[in-house]
Design an enzyme around this catalytic site. Sequence first.
Site, PDB file in Angstrom:
ATOM      1  N   ASP A 149       0.835  -1.195   0.000  1.00 30.26           N
ATOM      2  CA  ASP A 149       0.000   0.000   0.000  1.00 30.26           C
ATOM      3  C   ASP A 149       0.878   1.257   0.000  1.00 30.26           C
ATOM      4  OD1 ASP A 149      -2.711   1.205   0.375  1.00 30.26           O
ATOM      5  OD2 ASP A 149      -1.802   1.948   2.225  1.00 30.26           O
ATOM      6  N   GLU A 204       1.476  -0.691  -5.109  1.00 31.00           N
ATOM      7  CA  GLU A 204       0.458   0.313  -5.376  1.00 31.00           C
ATOM      8  C   GLU A 204       1.202   1.642  -5.431  1.00 31.00           C
ATOM      9  OE1 GLU A 204      -3.372   2.672  -3.558  1.00 31.00           O
ATOM     10  OE2 GLU A 204      -1.576   2.246  -2.405  1.00 31.00           O
TER      11      GLU A 204
END
Length: 555
Positions: free
Chosen positions: A220, A283
């Site tokens: 993330d 990401e």
Amino acid sequence: MTQDLAPSVRDEPAEQPCPDQRAGGWWRDAVIYQVYVRSFADSDGDGIGDLRGIRERLPYLAELGVDAVWLTPFYASPQADGGYDVADYRAVDPLFGTLSDADDLVREAHRLGLKVIVDIVPNHTSDQHPWFRAALAGGPERELYHFHPGLGERGELPPNDWESVFGGPAWTRTPDGAWYLHLFAPEQPDLNWDHPAVREEFESILRFWLDLGVDGFRVDVAHGMVKAEGLPDIGAREQAKMIGTQVLPFFDQDGVHEIHRSWRRLLDSYGAADGRPRVGVAEAWAPSAARLALYVRPDELHQAFNFHFLTCSWDAAAMRGVIDGSLAATASVGAPATWVLSNHDVVRHPTRYGGGERGLRRARAAALLVLALPGSTYVYQGEELGLPEVEDLPDEVRQDPAFFRGAGQDGTRDGCRVPIPWSGEEAPYGFGPGGSWLPQPDHWRELSVAAQSGDPRSTLELYRSALALRRELPGLGDGPMAWLAAPDGVLAISRPGFVCTLNTLGREVELPVPGRPVLATDDPVVDSGAIVGGGTIVESGTVRIAADSCVWWAV
């Protein structure tokens, strides 16, 4: 058999430098299914999806034909941002089950031939994490975060002009007058990755989950851990709109790559030990395909989400430009491209593509396009059902923190997170024995797994057929691709033994028949000029391709 669909129009085939490297790893052509844990399947009736519910539904994913499952965070968390505010990275939140449930899920997935990728959230912790609670008390743990004195005569102003992605200042003042940085919600303080203790702790966390058996991590905010030295002002407002379009002092700093290289060494050490490769997926929002490719150099992560394709408009020329740029950038570092249409942070693509029947037609066509492109594809839960965005959620049920703050993201992420329908005529449509944490629309009874299963015209059966063919046809997955000449508004790609034609126009188009149709979102109409022998077309005529549709051809 000719592969020139329209020699007089845009006749410029361009071979893409995307060598077949299947031996390089399973992820290079994998189809990875994203499970938003809260909204997939509820086993205990509390209206919130959980790990046991996912495990019970794994046979559905195996039958669908995906290769791996990516799970959003299920760690101990106050749930200020759907679990992306982690209080304990080694514990399962009771909302979702136990550590034993996580172990059972991984084992069952492996039994069914599915890989498991879990989220790791390294940019920030929860404000309830023991480190941050000690930092607020004035302990030395402040060095593990970004605490700074304010500006102004009495330190009453934030240290700089950075804005939260969710809106408002990226700084919150503590009772003793210091300010701490949070690029997202105030409950998500950013970690200081210049401190060695942070790096050591996350290596330990990765080892914990690798030892449990996971096959990799989705990282993330992989672009966010390192901030520019001196934390310089940006000098502009609405900074959230700049993400992915330019380098910002808090995102896509070169220092993040040293972290990813260290993680790659760790992942490779596990694969070398047991012969089971582990992967890292970034990401990462970057302002160009070339910047994004830096995250997937041979000694860094294995994949990075292609958000430039996700945000591309329904336009053939724009799509072609993104595809060319993506393939060229990833090929330059020997990595596979990835293709993403939706995820838990964006409006579902049937709605983005116009909504209603038109949006669904385009979404189905886009699915066949991305599954035909070289590289790996990510499927967000429910897209195989053609689920649209839920745009009329009452304010009182919303939980997206961006909804409650101004000037950041638009706060609409709850609409793509509504629990998916499995069966039945009434909500929660088989999601679980109780209700669902977000209300489901009445018309979703027609979109449930049970309602679509066995219907050859359904979106679910389209995905099942496409994923089966993707495994069977040797020219799909990782490997070479060439553009074929086609009229404006039409994309035509050639792969070994295969052609894909996408019509982005709102009207029917006529093309030379490129081969034998094997799958289509709307059946093409082959004119009488085609000669068919032995079940295959042996001499081309012309074919009419429906508006907003895609066809796969065997050649």
